[in-house]
Write a protein that holds these residues in place. Structure first.
Motif, PDB file in Angstrom:
ATOM      1  N   GLY A  87       0.776  -1.233   0.000  1.00 43.65           N
ATOM      2  CA  GLY A  87       0.000   0.000   0.000  1.00 43.65           C
ATOM      3  C   GLY A  87       0.805   1.279   0.000  1.00 43.65           C
ATOM      4  N   ARG A  88       2.089   1.198   0.306  1.00 48.35           N
ATOM      5  CA  ARG A  88       2.900   2.414   0.283  1.00 48.35           C
ATOM      6  C   ARG A  88       3.083   2.904  -1.150  1.00 48.35           C
ATOM      7  N   SER A  89       3.050   4.225  -1.311  1.00 48.60           N
ATOM      8  CA  SER A  89       3.109   4.778  -2.665  1.00 48.60           C
ATOM      9  C   SER A  89       3.744   6.163  -2.646  1.00 48.60           C
ATOM     10  N   ALA A  90       4.103   6.627  -3.843  1.00 57.10           N
ATOM     11  CA  ALA A  90       4.636   7.980  -4.011  1.00 57.10           C
ATOM     12  C   ALA A  90       4.315   8.440  -5.423  1.00 57.10           C
ATOM     13  N   ARG A  91       4.113   9.734  -5.566  1.00 54.76           N
ATOM     14  CA  ARG A  91       3.797  10.301  -6.874  1.00 54.76           C
ATOM     15  C   ARG A  91       4.876  11.285  -7.313  1.00 54.76           C
ATOM     16  N   ALA A  92       4.993  11.437  -8.634  1.00 55.65           N
ATOM     17  CA  ALA A  92       5.936  12.409  -9.193  1.00 55.65           C
ATOM     18  C   ALA A  92       5.419  12.879 -10.542  1.00 55.65           C
ATOM     19  N   GLU A  93       5.836  14.070 -10.912  1.00 51.45           N
ATOM     20  CA  GLU A  93       5.399  14.675 -12.178  1.00 51.45           C
ATOM     21  C   GLU A  93       6.618  14.978 -13.041  1.00 51.45           C
ATOM     22  N   ALA A  94       6.480  14.768 -14.351  1.00 51.39           N
ATOM     23  CA  ALA A  94       7.574  15.065 -15.281  1.00 51.39           C
ATOM     24  C   ALA A  94       6.995  15.236 -16.689  1.00 51.39           C
ATOM     25  N   GLY A  95       7.870  15.611 -17.609  1.00 47.38           N
ATOM     26  CA  GLY A  95       7.439  15.849 -18.983  1.00 47.38           C
ATOM     27  C   GLY A  95       7.317  14.601 -19.830  1.00 47.38           C
ATOM     28  N   SER A  96       7.678  13.448 -19.289  1.00 49.38           N
ATOM     29  CA  SER A  96       7.486  12.179 -19.990  1.00 49.38           C
ATOM     30  C   SER A  96       7.117  11.120 -18.963  1.00 49.38           C
ATOM     31  N   LYS A  97       6.444  10.071 -19.429  1.00 50.45           N
ATOM     32  CA  LYS A  97       6.062   8.998 -18.505  1.00 50.45           C
ATOM     33  C   LYS A  97       7.293   8.333 -17.904  1.00 50.45           C
ATOM     34  N   ARG A  98       8.310   8.142 -18.723  1.00 45.46           N
ATOM     35  CA  ARG A  98       9.517   7.470 -18.238  1.00 45.46           C
ATOM     36  C   ARG A  98      10.157   8.246 -17.096  1.00 45.46           C
ATOM     37  N   LEU A  99      10.321   9.550 -17.285  1.00 45.37           N
ATOM     38  CA  LEU A  99      10.933  10.366 -16.243  1.00 45.37           C
ATOM     39  C   LEU A  99      10.064  10.418 -14.995  1.00 45.37           C
ATOM     40  N   ALA A 100       8.748  10.483 -15.192  1.00 46.43           N
ATOM     41  CA  ALA A 100       7.841  10.520 -14.040  1.00 46.43           C
ATOM     42  C   ALA A 100       7.890   9.206 -13.269  1.00 46.43           C
ATOM     43  N   GLU A 101       7.964   8.082 -13.981  1.00 47.17           N
ATOM     44  CA  GLU A 101       8.059   6.787 -13.311  1.00 47.17           C
ATOM     45  C   GLU A 101       9.338   6.696 -12.479  1.00 47.17           C
ATOM     46  N   HIS A 102      10.444   7.134 -13.057  1.00 42.30           N
ATOM     47  CA  HIS A 102      11.719   7.089 -12.330  1.00 42.30           C
ATOM     48  C   HIS A 102      11.683   8.009 -11.111  1.00 42.30           C
ATOM     49  N   ALA A 103      11.094   9.182 -11.267  1.00 43.62           N
ATOM     50  CA  ALA A 103      11.015  10.111 -10.140  1.00 43.62           C
ATOM     51  C   ALA A 103      10.127   9.566  -9.031  1.00 43.62           C
ATOM     52  N   ALA A 104       9.020   8.935  -9.409  1.00 48.11           N
ATOM     53  CA  ALA A 104       8.131   8.345  -8.412  1.00 48.11           C
ATOM     54  C   ALA A 104       8.812   7.181  -7.697  1.00 48.11           C
ATOM     55  N   ALA A 105       9.531   6.363  -8.463  1.00 53.35           N
ATOM     56  CA  ALA A 105      10.262   5.245  -7.864  1.00 53.35           C
ATOM     57  C   ALA A 105      11.328   5.747  -6.901  1.00 53.35           C
ATOM     58  N   LYS A 106      12.014   6.810  -7.288  1.00 55.38           N
ATOM     59  CA  LYS A 106      13.052   7.383  -6.427  1.00 55.38           C
ATOM     60  C   LYS A 106      12.455   7.896  -5.124  1.00 55.38           C
ATOM     61  N   ALA A 107      11.307   8.549  -5.217  1.00 57.88           N
ATOM     62  CA  ALA A 107      10.655   9.074  -4.019  1.00 57.88           C
ATOM     63  C   ALA A 107      10.191   7.951  -3.106  1.00 57.88           C
ATOM     64  N   LEU A 108       9.616   6.899  -3.703  1.00 59.16           N
ATOM     65  CA  LEU A 108       9.135   5.783  -2.895  1.00 59.16           C
ATOM     66  C   LEU A 108      10.308   5.009  -2.293  1.00 59.16           C
ATOM     67  N   LEU A 109      11.383   4.851  -3.047  1.00 51.84           N
ATOM     68  CA  LEU A 109      12.559   4.158  -2.540  1.00 51.84           C
ATOM     69  C   LEU A 109      13.146   4.904  -1.336  1.00 51.84           C
ATOM     70  N   ALA A 110      13.217   6.210  -1.441  1.00 55.21           N
ATOM     71  CA  ALA A 110      13.724   7.005  -0.322  1.00 55.21           C
ATOM     72  C   ALA A 110      12.848   6.833   0.912  1.00 55.21           C
ATOM     73  N   GLU A 111      11.543   6.722   0.705  1.00 50.12           N
ATOM     74  CA  GLU A 111      10.603   6.543   1.814  1.00 50.12           C
ATOM     75  C   GLU A 111      10.794   5.195   2.504  1.00 50.12           C
ATOM     76  N   VAL A 112      10.867   4.132   1.714  1.00 47.13           N
ATOM     77  CA  VAL A 112      10.971   2.814   2.328  1.00 47.13           C
ATOM     78  C   VAL A 112      12.345   2.587   2.954  1.00 47.13           C
ATOM     79  N   GLU A 113      13.376   3.159   2.347  1.00 48.52           N
ATOM     80  CA  GLU A 113      14.728   2.975   2.897  1.00 48.52           C
ATOM     81  C   GLU A 113      14.913   3.769   4.200  1.00 48.52           C
ATOM     82  N   SER A 114      14.142   4.841   4.344  1.00 45.94           N
ATOM     83  CA  SER A 114      14.245   5.625   5.573  1.00 45.94           C
ATOM     84  C   SER A 114      13.394   5.022   6.696  1.00 45.94           C
ATOM     85  N   GLY A 115      12.562   4.051   6.323  1.00 41.86           N
ATOM     86  CA  GLY A 115      11.734   3.378   7.303  1.00 41.86           C
ATOM     87  C   GLY A 115      10.490   4.120   7.694  1.00 41.86           C
ATOM     88  N   THR A 116      10.125   5.157   6.897  1.00 45.96           N
ATOM     89  CA  THR A 116       8.924   5.944   7.226  1.00 45.96           C
ATOM     90  C   THR A 116       7.694   5.303   6.620  1.00 45.96           C
TER      91      THR A 116
END
Length: 228
Positions: free
Chosen positions: A199-228
């Motif tokens: 259920g954990r999730s993160a959103r991101a916005e960018a000018g292409s789907k690929r960049l937005a997917e990577h940005a969202a993944a980066k945000a979610l990865l930072a969240e789970v790695e920090s344990g929040t």
């Protein structure tokens, strides 16, 4: 040739005064504006791509003498890709001085990523031909700035890292969903949500789907790695 006031101002922003102004004019001339006796920037783009590559290869080797080829390659790709060139072009105000045909003007050519990235490479080539490698190198390093120092982190493939994190905990791969699209067709903005099965999730916005997917993944990865 006498440069217009806007091109003189652009020279100031990139830190190079041309001794052969015609090179700068060619570098900012898109194919849609070219005519007989007025060259466009495609040949300069070809050369500039190679000059940029050499500058970045040297910079990465100097920045991390212990890095392997496998570590250097993704960093290099992150620094020379069209998205990065376009970001630098926007920061330098390159879109404001581009010479475009009517069709490109109407379709928002001054903001198009591919067009800006190509023009940035052409400007690099123009400086190289005007003054040689060292001034071109100095300009690139100045314009790319902090990107070079932080590229090891930026080049990390967040989608792969997030998938590996999930699978190491017995979870299925994360999913990616387009939750919004805004803006005109020639300059869309995508909002992507990356979601884990817990259920954990993160959103991101960018000018292409690929960049937005990577940005969202980066945000979610930072969240789970920090344990929040």
């Amino acid at each position: 040739m006498k440069l217009s006031a806007d091109l003189r101002a652009f020279e100031g922003r990139i830190g190079h005064r041309f001794t052969r102004p015609a090179l700068l004019v060619q570098a900012v001339t898109h194919g849609s504006f070219a005519a007989v006796g007025r060259a466009d920037n495609q040949r300069l783009e070809f050369l500039g791509d190679r000059v940029l590559g050499l500058v970045m290869a040297e910079a990465l080797l100097a920045a991390d003498p212990a890095a392997t080829e496998g570590q250097l390659a993704p960093r290099f790709n992150a620094l020379v890709r069209k998205e990065t060139c376009a970001e630098v072009a926007r920061e330098a105000g390159l879109g404001e001085v581009l010479k475009l045909g009517r069709s490109e003007m109407i379709s928002g050519g001054r903001r198009k990523q591919a067009l800006l990235g190509d023009a940035m490479e052409a400007v690099i080539a123009a400086v190289y031909l005007d003054a040689g490698y060292q001034p071109a190198r100095d300009m690139v390093l100045r314009l790319w700035g902090e990107r070079i120092g932080r590229v090891a982190e930026d080049a990390r493939d967040a989608k792969t890292a997030l998938q590996e994190w999930a699978q190491s905990r017995g979870m299925p791969p994360p999913s990616y969903e387009e939750v919004a699209r805004e803006g005109p067709d020639h300059a869309p903005r995508f909002t992507i949500e990356a979601r884990l099965s817990d259920g954990r999730s993160a959103r991101a916005e960018a000018g292409s789907k690929r960049l937005a997917e990577h940005a969202a993944a980066k945000a979610l990865l930072a969240e789970v790695e920090s344990g929040t």
